[in-house]
Design an enzyme around this catalytic site. Structure first.
Site, PDB file in Angstrom:
ATOM      1  N   LYS A 107      -2.638   5.016  -1.690  1.00 36.59           N
ATOM      2  CA  LYS A 107      -3.228   4.199  -0.617  1.00 36.59           C
ATOM      3  C   LYS A 107      -4.298   4.964   0.166  1.00 36.59           C
ATOM      4  O   LYS A 107      -5.072   4.351   0.901  1.00 36.59           O
ATOM      5  CB  LYS A 107      -2.132   3.664   0.302  1.00 36.59           C
ATOM      6  CG  LYS A 107      -1.268   2.614  -0.394  1.00 36.59           C
ATOM      7  CD  LYS A 107      -0.330   1.897   0.552  1.00 36.59           C
ATOM      8  CE  LYS A 107       0.434   0.788  -0.160  1.00 36.59           C
ATOM      9  NZ  LYS A 107       1.467   1.316  -1.103  1.00 36.59           N
TER      10      LYS A 107
HETATM   11  C1  LIG Z   1       1.937   0.570  -2.164  1.00 41.70           C
HETATM   12  C2  LIG Z   1       2.591   1.331  -3.252  1.00 41.70           C
HETATM   13  C3  LIG Z   1       2.801   0.786  -4.532  1.00 41.70           C
HETATM   14  C4  LIG Z   1       2.445  -0.642  -4.873  1.00 41.70           C
HETATM   15  O1  LIG Z   1       1.064  -0.860  -4.911  1.00 41.70           O
HETATM   16  P1  LIG Z   1       0.512  -2.370  -4.855  1.00 41.70           P
HETATM   17  O2  LIG Z   1      -0.960  -2.233  -4.740  1.00 41.70           O
HETATM   18  O3  LIG Z   1       1.121  -2.994  -3.642  1.00 41.70           O
HETATM   19  O4  LIG Z   1       0.937  -3.051  -6.101  1.00 41.70           O
HETATM   20  C5  LIG Z   1       3.363   1.578  -5.519  1.00 41.70           C
HETATM   21  N1  LIG Z   1       3.742   2.848  -5.259  1.00 41.70           N
HETATM   22  C6  LIG Z   1       3.569   3.412  -4.040  1.00 41.70           C
HETATM   23  C7  LIG Z   1       4.024   4.805  -3.822  1.00 41.70           C
HETATM   24  C8  LIG Z   1       2.977   2.684  -2.996  1.00 41.70           C
HETATM   25  O5  LIG Z   1       2.842   3.252  -1.792  1.00 41.70           O
END
Ligand SMILES: *Cc1c(COP(=O)(O)O)cnc(C)c1O
Length: 436
Positions: A107
């Site tokens: 993210k």
């Molecule tokens: C947010 C997140 C996901 C999922 O990603 P999406 O874009 O919501 O599908 C998977 N793994 C981790 C560690 C995350 O923080």
């Protein structure tokens, strides 16, 4: 870039408008009206480019009509300042490590890019905004780190007292500068309710420019395409097709990959991997999309019962069920299977995965089993295993060490303002800050 709403009942907007609106008024999602093709020459010589050059080429094709090249280049160089290596774990299995950013999770790509895009437009217009974020942990830390020091933006993070891990709390409360943490005496839903009510409050909105850093913002989606193209650049010399397996919750990450595929990148298949929250795998099997309440698992960043990017997922794959299933395979795994995978890959290959990453590894394994494909498989590692220190240590029977970035935070002092769950108290605080 022009964007339409997936509900088609509001006019198209520019990229800048979509970034500051976040969501269209009809509650759809913004999608580009057109996804440009990158020239064949770009794909042919991509292995000669750096990660930042690849990212710039994609960003320029998408939003170059609204941001001059030199400015966009500066934004990219500043936002994409850490690596995303495709690490070979064993024959046919590559792990795309997306956890080398400040909060050790993928993210960071979205948050860093979005903050710089917002600052760029705000500075141009001499405006300032206040971003409100309610978090149960992970989103908040990526936003806090990603927006730290961003010009013309202040960030207020609301988190539930005692409900986030000590390490996550440090990530939210020790940064300072333009980041303020409010420790709410309640649960996550209380934090979210306060933020929602603030956005609806007339007096507050007249006193300050409130905004969100929502995960469905188009400025978070765009940078999530960069590392798929960079993977292609890294593996191209092997001359094999590529399969991507993406551990998914709200399906923003995988949509990034589908954008670059639609820009001309060759992909054999996308594999969706989920935990027990298997709404999309179930859709891929039955053609029916049935959101459900979320179920708690050890890969908790994917505990999503109503994946918010689903309309984008459909739009990027031709809308129709038969077209979607041609391009995407769905898989899902229990916590037990996830634990076994973490242990096995650690013991056999010496590679340690976080629970989300392990779910993606399993999806890739089953894709190979089912199809006999000889492609190179890339499973995305969305977080560093140490972010889930407790669970992972227990699985491998050995203490996982905190990387320096996290260990260092533990020594810093927490600064958070305690606050109740009543809206009037929260509003009074914000109004006083606006006057100061
Ligand atoms: C947010 C997140 C996901 C999922 O990603 P999406 O874009 O919501 O599908 C998977 N793994 C981790 C560690 C995350 O923080």
């Amino acid at each position: 870039m022009q964007l339409y709403s997936t509900k088609h009942s509001v006019p198209n907007v520019s990229f800048e408008e979509a970034v500051f609106k976040g969501l269209p008024a009809d509650n759809g999602l913004y999608m580009p009206t057109e996804i440009p093709q990158l020239p064949q020459s770009f794909w042919d010589s991509i292995e000669e480019k750096t990660f930042q050059e690849v990212a710039f080429a994609i960003a320029e094709a998408l939003i170059g009509d609204e941001i001059p090249s030199a400015d966009l280049k500066e934004i990219i160089d500043d936002a994409v300042n850490f690596e995303a290596p495709a690490v070979k774990v064993k024959e046919q299995y590559y792990c795309l490590e997306l956890f080398h950013g400040p909060s050790l999770a993928f993210k960071d790509f979205g948050a860093r890019f979005m903050s710089r895009i917002m600052s760029y437009f705000l500075k141009k217009e001499g405006r300032e905004i206040n971003i409100l974020v309610a978090t149960s942990g992970d989103t908040g830390s990526a936003v806090a780190q990603g927006f730290l020091g961003a010009d013309n933006i202040s960030v207020t993070i609301l988190y539930p007292s005692g409900k986030v891990s000590p390490n996550q709390e440090k990530q939210l409360t020790t940064l300072g500068q333009n980041i303020t943490a409010l420790e709410i005496d309640g649960v996550f839903d209380d934090c979210q309710a306060l933020v929602k009510q603030a956005f609806l409050d007339k007096e507050l909105n007249e006193a300050m420019n409130l905004s969100s850093a929502n995960s469905i913002n188009i400025a978070r989606l765009v940078p999530q395409s960069f590392y798929y193209a960079w993977t292609y650049a890294q593996l191209k010399k092997e001359g094999k097709p590529i399969v991507f397996c993406v551990p998914s919750g709200n399906f923003g990450n995988i949509c990034g990959g589908m954008i670059v595929r639609n820009m001309g990148m060759p992909v054999e298949k996308f594999v969706v991997a989920t935990n027990a929250n298997d709404i999309v795998p179930a859709y891929l099997e039955t053609g029916e999309f049935n959101p459900k309440p979320s179920i708690a698992t050890i890969s908790n960043a994917m505990d999503v019962g109503n994946p918010s990017n689903f309309p984008r997922f459909l739009a990027l794959n031709g809308e129709e069920y038969s077209k979607v299933t041609e391009q995407v395979l769905g898989t899902r795994y229990t916590d037990e299977e996830t634990k076994v995978a973490i242990k096995e890959v650690y013991e056999k290959e010496g590679y340690l995965m976080c629970p989300h990453t392990a779910v993606a590894y399993l999806g890739l394994r089953d894709y190979f089993k089912e199809t006999g494909s000889q492609a190179n498989g890339v499973f995305l590692s969305t977080a560093h295993p140490a972010k889930f220190q407790e669970v992972v240590s227990e699985i491998i029977g050995k203490e996982v060490e905190l990387p320096e970035k996290l260990a260092e935070l533990d020594k810093r002092e927490k600064v958070a303002l305690p606050m109740g769950t009543d809206f009037e108290g929260f509003k009074k605080y914000l109004l006083e800050r606006a006057k100061a």
